[in-house]
Design a protein around this motif. Structure first.
Motif, PDB file in Angstrom:
ATOM      1  N   LYS A  70       4.041  -6.564 -17.160  1.00 55.70           N
ATOM      2  CA  LYS A  70       2.738  -7.172 -16.887  1.00 55.70           C
ATOM      3  C   LYS A  70       2.273  -6.665 -15.522  1.00 55.70           C
ATOM      4  CE  LYS A  70       4.662 -11.320 -14.702  1.00 55.70           C
ATOM      5  NZ  LYS A  70       4.658 -12.803 -14.661  1.00 55.70           N
ATOM      6  N   ALA A  71       1.026  -6.893 -15.212  1.00 54.77           N
ATOM      7  CA  ALA A  71       0.499  -6.482 -13.905  1.00 54.77           C
ATOM      8  C   ALA A  71       1.033  -7.413 -12.823  1.00 54.77           C
ATOM      9  CB  ALA A  71      -1.023  -6.517 -13.908  1.00 54.77           C
ATOM     10  N   PRO A  72       1.493  -6.872 -11.689  1.00 60.03           N
ATOM     11  CA  PRO A  72       1.887  -7.730 -10.567  1.00 60.03           C
ATOM     12  C   PRO A  72       0.721  -8.629 -10.149  1.00 60.03           C
ATOM     13  CG  PRO A  72       2.618  -5.480 -10.213  1.00 60.03           C
ATOM     14  CD  PRO A  72       1.719  -5.448 -11.407  1.00 60.03           C
ATOM     15  N   GLU A  73       1.041  -9.832  -9.718  1.00 61.69           N
ATOM     16  CA  GLU A  73       0.006 -10.815  -9.391  1.00 61.69           C
ATOM     17  C   GLU A  73      -0.019 -11.229  -7.933  1.00 61.69           C
ATOM     18  OE1 GLU A  73       0.949 -13.984 -12.047  1.00 61.69           O
ATOM     19  OE2 GLU A  73       0.110 -12.968 -13.818  1.00 61.69           O
ATOM     20  N   ARG A  74       1.077 -10.935  -7.184  1.00 67.28           N
ATOM     21  CA  ARG A  74       1.133 -11.347  -5.783  1.00 67.28           C
ATOM     22  C   ARG A  74       1.689 -10.186  -4.941  1.00 67.28           C
ATOM     23  NH1 ARG A  74      -0.163 -16.216  -4.517  1.00 67.28           N
ATOM     24  NH2 ARG A  74       0.939 -16.087  -2.518  1.00 67.28           N
ATOM     25  N   VAL A  75       0.859  -9.163  -4.782  1.00 72.42           N
ATOM     26  CA  VAL A  75       1.263  -7.958  -4.056  1.00 72.42           C
ATOM     27  C   VAL A  75       1.081  -8.167  -2.557  1.00 72.42           C
ATOM     28  CG1 VAL A  75       0.863  -5.476  -3.769  1.00 72.42           C
ATOM     29  CG2 VAL A  75       0.539  -6.549  -6.022  1.00 72.42           C
ATOM     30  N   VAL A  76       2.057  -7.742  -1.793  1.00 73.16           N
ATOM     31  CA  VAL A  76       1.942  -7.684  -0.335  1.00 73.16           C
ATOM     32  C   VAL A  76       1.940  -6.212   0.062  1.00 73.16           C
ATOM     33  CG1 VAL A  76       3.084  -8.156   1.864  1.00 73.16           C
ATOM     34  CG2 VAL A  76       2.992  -9.920   0.110  1.00 73.16           C
ATOM     35  N   THR A  77       0.937  -5.803   0.820  1.00 74.71           N
ATOM     36  CA  THR A  77       0.824  -4.416   1.267  1.00 74.71           C
ATOM     37  C   THR A  77       1.135  -4.314   2.748  1.00 74.71           C
ATOM     38  OG1 THR A  77      -1.545  -4.696   1.704  1.00 74.71           O
ATOM     39  CG2 THR A  77      -0.914  -3.821  -0.456  1.00 74.71           C
ATOM     40  N   ASN A  78       1.579  -3.132   3.157  1.00 72.35           N
ATOM     41  CA  ASN A  78       1.871  -2.889   4.566  1.00 72.35           C
ATOM     42  C   ASN A  78       1.052  -1.702   5.063  1.00 72.35           C
ATOM     43  OD1 ASN A  78       3.812  -3.386   6.966  1.00 72.35           O
ATOM     44  ND2 ASN A  78       3.860  -1.178   6.682  1.00 72.35           N
ATOM     45  N   ILE A 118      -0.452   0.731 -13.722  1.00 73.45           N
ATOM     46  CA  ILE A 118       0.299  -0.516 -13.521  1.00 73.45           C
ATOM     47  C   ILE A 118      -0.604  -1.734 -13.678  1.00 73.45           C
ATOM     48  CG2 ILE A 118       1.519  -1.901 -11.784  1.00 73.45           C
ATOM     49  CD1 ILE A 118       2.609   0.789 -10.664  1.00 73.45           C
ATOM     50  N   PHE A 119      -1.828  -1.633 -13.122  1.00 72.90           N
ATOM     51  CA  PHE A 119      -2.738  -2.785 -13.124  1.00 72.90           C
ATOM     52  C   PHE A 119      -3.789  -2.706 -14.233  1.00 72.90           C
ATOM     53  CE2 PHE A 119      -0.967  -2.755  -8.856  1.00 72.90           C
ATOM     54  CZ  PHE A 119      -0.711  -4.094  -8.643  1.00 72.90           C
ATOM     55  N   HIS A 120      -3.663  -1.715 -15.113  1.00 72.96           N
ATOM     56  CA  HIS A 120      -4.585  -1.544 -16.241  1.00 72.96           C
ATOM     57  C   HIS A 120      -6.032  -1.378 -15.759  1.00 72.96           C
ATOM     58  CE1 HIS A 120      -5.910  -1.344 -20.255  1.00 72.96           C
ATOM     59  NE2 HIS A 120      -6.263  -2.621 -20.430  1.00 72.96           N
ATOM     60  N   VAL A 121      -6.209  -0.546 -14.729  1.00 66.05           N
ATOM     61  CA  VAL A 121      -7.549  -0.193 -14.255  1.00 66.05           C
ATOM     62  C   VAL A 121      -7.653   1.334 -14.220  1.00 66.05           C
ATOM     63  CG1 VAL A 121      -8.037  -2.311 -12.970  1.00 66.05           C
ATOM     64  CG2 VAL A 121      -6.789  -0.466 -11.840  1.00 66.05           C
ATOM     65  N   GLU A 122      -7.198   1.966 -15.297  1.00 61.78           N
ATOM     66  CA  GLU A 122      -7.180   3.415 -15.353  1.00 61.78           C
ATOM     67  C   GLU A 122      -8.568   4.030 -15.157  1.00 61.78           C
ATOM     68  OE1 GLU A 122      -5.797   1.362 -17.540  1.00 61.78           O
ATOM     69  OE2 GLU A 122      -3.918   2.156 -18.377  1.00 61.78           O
ATOM     70  N   GLY A 123      -9.583   3.361 -15.705  1.00 59.07           N
ATOM     71  CA  GLY A 123     -10.945   3.877 -15.577  1.00 59.07           C
ATOM     72  C   GLY A 123     -11.409   3.913 -14.131  1.00 59.07           C
ATOM     73  N   ARG A 124     -11.116   2.846 -13.389  1.00 58.40           N
ATOM     74  CA  ARG A 124     -11.489   2.820 -11.966  1.00 58.40           C
ATOM     75  C   ARG A 124     -10.765   3.930 -11.208  1.00 58.40           C
ATOM     76  NH1 ARG A 124     -10.365  -3.484 -10.568  1.00 58.40           N
ATOM     77  NH2 ARG A 124     -11.373  -4.388 -12.414  1.00 58.40           N
ATOM     78  N   ALA A 125      -9.496   4.094 -11.487  1.00 55.65           N
ATOM     79  CA  ALA A 125      -8.719   5.126 -10.795  1.00 55.65           C
ATOM     80  C   ALA A 125      -9.278   6.507 -11.081  1.00 55.65           C
ATOM     81  CB  ALA A 125      -7.256   5.039 -11.217  1.00 55.65           C
ATOM     82  N   ALA A 126      -9.573   6.779 -12.344  1.00 50.36           N
ATOM     83  CA  ALA A 126     -10.105   8.091 -12.718  1.00 50.36           C
ATOM     84  C   ALA A 126     -11.460   8.347 -12.064  1.00 50.36           C
ATOM     85  CB  ALA A 126     -10.217   8.197 -14.235  1.00 50.36           C
ATOM     86  N   ALA A 127     -12.297   7.321 -11.993  1.00 51.25           N
ATOM     87  CA  ALA A 127     -13.618   7.467 -11.373  1.00 51.25           C
ATOM     88  C   ALA A 127     -13.495   7.757  -9.875  1.00 51.25           C
ATOM     89  CB  ALA A 127     -14.454   6.211 -11.606  1.00 51.25           C
ATOM     90  N   LEU A 128     -12.574   7.056  -9.204  1.00 50.47           N
ATOM     91  CA  LEU A 128     -12.359   7.308  -7.781  1.00 50.47           C
ATOM     92  C   LEU A 128     -11.894   8.745  -7.548  1.00 50.47           C
ATOM     93  CD1 LEU A 128     -10.565   4.081  -6.503  1.00 50.47           C
ATOM     94  CD2 LEU A 128     -12.851   4.861  -5.870  1.00 50.47           C
ATOM     95  N   ILE A 129     -10.926   9.177  -8.335  1.00 51.13           N
ATOM     96  CA  ILE A 129     -10.393  10.530  -8.164  1.00 51.13           C
ATOM     97  C   ILE A 129     -11.487  11.568  -8.383  1.00 51.13           C
ATOM     98  CG2 ILE A 129      -8.784  12.229  -9.131  1.00 51.13           C
ATOM     99  CD1 ILE A 129      -6.911   9.806  -9.730  1.00 51.13           C
ATOM    100  N   LYS A 130     -12.305  11.386  -9.397  1.00 57.23           N
ATOM    101  CA  LYS A 130     -13.407  12.315  -9.667  1.00 57.23           C
ATOM    102  C   LYS A 130     -14.373  12.369  -8.489  1.00 57.23           C
ATOM    103  CE  LYS A 130     -17.072  13.313 -13.030  1.00 57.23           C
ATOM    104  NZ  LYS A 130     -17.715  12.863 -14.314  1.00 57.23           N
TER     105      LYS A 130
END
Length: 347
Positions: A59-67, A193-205
């Motif tokens: 499943k998608a992580p729900e409580r991510v901590v970033t550094n 991982i978060f099922h936002v493949e479309g957003r990722a592809a758009a950003l990369i483009k």
């Protein structure tokens, strides 16, 4: 850092939960193939490879901590602030109020301005920590993917920081691919991982077009100015090798990166090497306790550098830390540096 012996009730609860479930529904694939579990919602399970380790997410992580700032903004750029429990970073990383992710910064808790610890992740009830080697993870400070796994917390490692020996047990050199490719790799993996493949592809483009537009206006190879990245340091300068963000930023902007032969990300060299390579431009990494103005004052007053082209001709350009580490700010950094380099005439 060694964890304190005292355990709060909340901590004990988290540890108890860790005994019955793997953090964020993630499993390391033991057979090198995507794992499978029946009944997962939507596209799950999914498997991604990160720094040589294949991990399956149920499943998608729900409580991510970033550094750190660049890592945090990768999550924001993908619109994943609702999946975050908080971020950790010092307050020396520039003005956060002027970035496209200002609203996200206002929604996600700033957990600490000090170095991330395992206790911070536990207190935040994190199911995933997104950090990097020397961007939070380190054998010396006691927070590593292995140590987090023991308490039921998953990890995602910033690709720019992957050890050259990808199992993480080898030498200290970091970097396994060109820096911008590392950014695209992380966007693609996190999108899955978060099922936002479309957003990722758009950003990369968008990023690739932005960089291509800047590169198209770069000086001809014969006229490209040579560039040295100065992070900090007096006895020895900390700089960028071929696997840190500045290498691709300099190269795509039309510069010749003088330390392109260093198979590492961020590392130190000797001043004699800088003098011998005689850069036409020095880029200062602006962050930390030492201001960019003080860094420039040092460079222009340091006797061994007096005959270096960049110092003699006052071609010292300042860029922010968040532009130079792997982050969504890298493409705009290419555009800005390209504009500056087009005005530099060498020879």
């Amino acid at each position: 850092m060694t964890p304190p012996a005292r355990r709060s009730a909340a901590l004990l609860a988290v540890l108890a939960l860790a005994l019955t479930a793997t953090g964020c529904g993630a499993r390391v694939a033991s057979d090198g193939k995507p794992g499978a579990r029946s009944g997962g919602p939507g596209p799950y399970p999914v498997t991604v490879e990160n720094c040589g380790t294949r991990t399956t997410y149920d499943k998608a992580p729900e409580r991510v901590v970033t550094n750190d700032v660049g890592i945090t903004e990768i999550m924001f750029a993908l619109g994943l602030e609702k999946h975050m429990a908080g971020y950790v970073m010092p307050d020396d990383k520039g003005d956060l109020g002027a970035v496209p992710w200002k609203a996200a910064y206002g929604k996600v808790p700033w957990l600490s301005k000090k170095a991330i610890t395992k206790e911070m992740a536990l207190d935040a009830r994190a199911d995933l920590v997104f950090a990097g080697w020397n961007y939070g993870f380190g054998e010396d400070n006691g927070i590593t993917p292995a140590s987090l796994k023991k308490v039921g917390i998953g990890s995602y490692v910033l690709t720019e920081s992957c050890h050259n020996s990808t199992d993480g047990s080898g030498g200290s050199a970091r970097g396994v691919m060109p820096p911008l490719e590392a950014l695209y790799t992380d966007l693609t993996a996190l999108g899955k991982i978060f099922h936002v493949e479309g957003r990722a592809a758009a950003l990369i483009k968008t990023y690739k077009k932005q960089i291509a537009d800047a590169a198209a206006k770069a000086p001809a190879p014969a006229g490209r100015p040579s560039v040295f990245l100065y992070d900090d340091g007096r006895d020895k300068p900390l700089t960028s090798g071929k696997f840190a963000g500045p290498h691709d930023i300099i190269t795509k902007a039309g510069g010749d990166h003088v330390m392109k032969d260093l198979k590492d990300s961020w590392t130190t060299v000797g001043w004699e090497t800088v003098v011998a390579r005689n850069p036409d431009v020095i880029v200062i990494n602006n962050y930390g306790d030492t201001s960019a103005a003080r860094k420039k004052a040092f460079l222009t007053s340091y006797a061994p550098l007096r005959n270096v082209s960049a110092v003699k001709n006052d071609r010292i350009y300042v860029m922010d830390y968040a532009e130079l580490v792997e982050s969504p700010r890298n493409p705009a950094a290419v555009t800005d540096l390209a504009r500056y380099l087009r005005g530099v005439h060498t020879g």
